[in-house]
Design a protein around this motif. Structure first.
Motif, PDB file in Angstrom:
ATOM      1  N   SER A   8      15.029  36.510  17.281  1.00 43.94           N
ATOM      2  CA  SER A   8      14.452  37.735  16.708  1.00 43.94           C
ATOM      3  C   SER A   8      13.554  38.430  17.722  1.00 43.94           C
ATOM      4  O   SER A   8      13.171  37.866  18.747  1.00 43.94           O
ATOM      5  N   HIS A  51      20.389  37.450  14.074  1.00 49.10           N
ATOM      6  CA  HIS A  51      19.228  38.118  14.667  1.00 49.10           C
ATOM      7  C   HIS A  51      18.314  38.504  13.520  1.00 49.10           C
ATOM      8  O   HIS A  51      18.698  39.273  12.646  1.00 49.10           O
ATOM      9  N   HIS A 113      13.001  38.118   8.326  1.00 45.34           N
ATOM     10  CA  HIS A 113      12.271  38.692   9.458  1.00 45.34           C
ATOM     11  C   HIS A 113      10.813  38.230   9.426  1.00 45.34           C
ATOM     12  O   HIS A 113      10.332  37.615  10.371  1.00 45.34           O
ATOM     13  N   SER A 145      11.095  34.109  17.285  1.00 45.63           N
ATOM     14  CA  SER A 145      10.802  35.250  18.158  1.00 45.63           C
ATOM     15  C   SER A 145      11.060  34.832  19.601  1.00 45.63           C
ATOM     16  O   SER A 145      10.763  33.701  19.988  1.00 45.63           O
TER      17      SER A 145
END
Length: 169
Positions: A8, A51, A113, A145
């Motif tokens: 991400s 992603h 997310h 991340s």
């Protein structure tokens, strides 16, 4: 299908993220090219990549040019910076699948997310991004991340080894 990877917060084309997160790049071009190379170093053509948001700050043409260079079947779970663009926009930019909401993977992993609230008694793991170089404590959270993984996607098997005791695998 090959291996599964998660990642991400690439922020392709976002010059200021270099300063915000102390990324080790001289400029946005070096950052973009390094992250594309590191993605392709670990992800094969037959692999799948989830992603978990905040992929690109570039226009559709430039975003598509990057997506086309990346190996694998690409699934985007939209992040807060992706939401200014429609699901269709991201599909047109080259993603194979796009979800506007978190998804459950393997019946045990919440892919989102932003980190989700996880009571310590809940038997799930939240794989997330959004908080970049920060980290939540405990085995119930895995931050994918790019800052934590040398700017490359991490394999699902690596994540699983970190959070599931070996006797349960």
């Amino acid at each position: 299908m090959g291996n599964v990877f998660l990642t991400s917060d690439h922020h392709f084309g976002h010059q200021h993220i270099i300063d915000f997160e102390s990324r080790p790049f001289a400029d946005v071009e070096e950052m973009n090219e390094t992250m594309i190379a590191r993605w392709n170093d670990v992800v094969g053509r037959d692999d799948r990549v989830y992603h978990l948001g905040d992929f690109s700050f570039l226009n559709k043409e430039k975003t598509k040019a990057i997506v086309e260079r990346l190996n694998g079947y690409k699934v985007l779970i939209m992040g807060h910076h992706d939401r200014g663009r429609s699901r269709t926009w991201w599909l047109d930019a080259g993603f194979d699948e796009v979800s506007e909401v978190p998804i459950v993977y393997g019946g045990f992993f919440f892919l989102s997310h932003e980190p989700m609230y996880m009571n310590k008694h809940m038997p799930y793991v939240n794989v997330h991004g959004h908080i970049h170089s920060q980290k939540y404590e405990g085995r119930q959270y895995v931050n994918v991340s790019v800052e934590h993984w040398n700017y490359a996607p991490v394999s699902f098997e690596d994540i699983k080894r970190r959070v599931v005791p070996s006797e349960e695998q």
